[in-house]
Design an enzyme around this catalytic site. Sequence first.
Site: not given
Ligand code: FRU
Length: 514
Positions: A38, A171
């Site tokens: 992300d 998040d």
């Molecule tokens: C989304 C996710 C988020 C988390 C991150 C971990 O792709 O699963 O929810 O914070 O990636 O890398």
Amino acid sequence: MTEDLKGLALDAIATSAAADDPDYPSFHVVPPVGRLNDPNGLLVDGATYHAFYQLSPFHPHRKLVYWGHSSSTDLLHWHHHEPTIIPDSFYDRSGAYSGNAIVLEGRELDLAPAQAAYQLFYTGNLKDPVTDERTASQCLVTSNDLTSFTKWPGNPLIPTHSQGYTAHFRDPQVFRDPDRPGEYRMLIGVQRTNETGAAVLYRSRDLVAWELEGELSFPGAGGAFDSFGYMWECPGLVRVKDEDTGEDWDVLIWCPQGITPEREGFENIFPCVYTVGHLVGTELWDTDGTFHEVDRGFEFYAPQAFARRPSEPGPVLLTGWAGNASEDDQPSIQTGRWVHALSLPRALSLRNGRLIQRPATDLPDDAGQSALVGRPLETGQYEVVELRGHRSWQLRLEANAAPSSGAWGLRIGSDQSHVDIVLDEGALRVDRSTSRYTQYGAVRTVTLPEGCEPVLEIVHDRSLTEVFVGDGILAFTLRSFVDVSSSGARLLVERPLELTSASTRTFPPRPDAL
Ligand code: FRU
């Protein structure tokens, strides 16, 4: 002895051969080594853009997530920086998970105990090595120069999930409350104890002490989002203007895991959707429960908008992860020990409740017009000579054909190994079945929204392609591992056609200093 996790990451970066990989994109954010997922903490600082992102430098051997960091002054040339958040604290030692940034100025700075202009929020992920039990906390990292970063000594700010929810609580997106100046809100993606997804809101006056307000609800949505998947990842609210009416809307963009709507689309492992309304307290008003996918491509997830200082307003820019969960077995892992990239930033607007996305890196007005413009083109294939020998380019085509008047489009790569992007009978068809990456989708057909103009804009960067149709009404992102020895593109014409405009520009390989 505790491990020097920063040193280990820097060693991995120093020995990386990623930049020598012919598939390594030239003008996108890519990991210096290992796995990217992300985008995080995106922000605009004067004339410089900063993109942080989830980085696992030792992938696939060890899944330890840091925040990586790149910056650019033109959104096209990105420079790698040292990893920013190192998962070496008691609350994040299983990963510094996703989050966003806020840029403070003036009085805001005086009121924040951390006294720093740049405040990055993230989820500390902790898994008990014995029980495997997860703890998710919300944490703060600050900086005054975007060079050195300090974890807030009072971390974690929010030490665990709140009652009624599981440890899938992550998040954070922090933003200013436009209705209560001087106050901030934090939106977090969560899973209820009954295993449905939701988002919750917290409130703060100083960015350090946070109070739970409650769950985000949708009073006019007829229950559409009450039991909508088993977990919501990466929720974000952005205020976007309608191009026609000038009205401001709050667009909620999020990734509900486990939904299977009975309509076209939603073919990826997890979708990324949006709905449009007005946030009042913890309620999103004026959404009737309608939602759409943000991007219809094979690879797109977890986008977020760039934060700005209030005194430096500008377009709302959105960048996503050109990848999906559990889909890391791409050719570049073998050839260069790296995988995934971020999409190009897109400028957002709205038209009639639909998100409009245009590449933020507009082609310049004086971009070269292709020699293909202005002459009748019979059925066949035509080389776009301006792109010959280039593997990173941007192209915008306008035809005098209604989208339903016969197929036309572009072939990227060679006859043996290519991606075809074709407008055909009111649909976009993308076919990468001859490319080197097909295992998560080879051909996809997307119905074009009504009134979609015959305009095709394609941004292609070695192994990453972004397609925008009808002046941004449809976006389609995909990885395109075509023949590395071939270059350029050909226009495919299945019925006589005339191009009214075809502008191009090309990009050299990145100079890459890691
Ligand atoms: C989304 C996710 C988020 C988390 C991150 C971990 O792709 O699963 O929810 O914070 O990636 O890398």
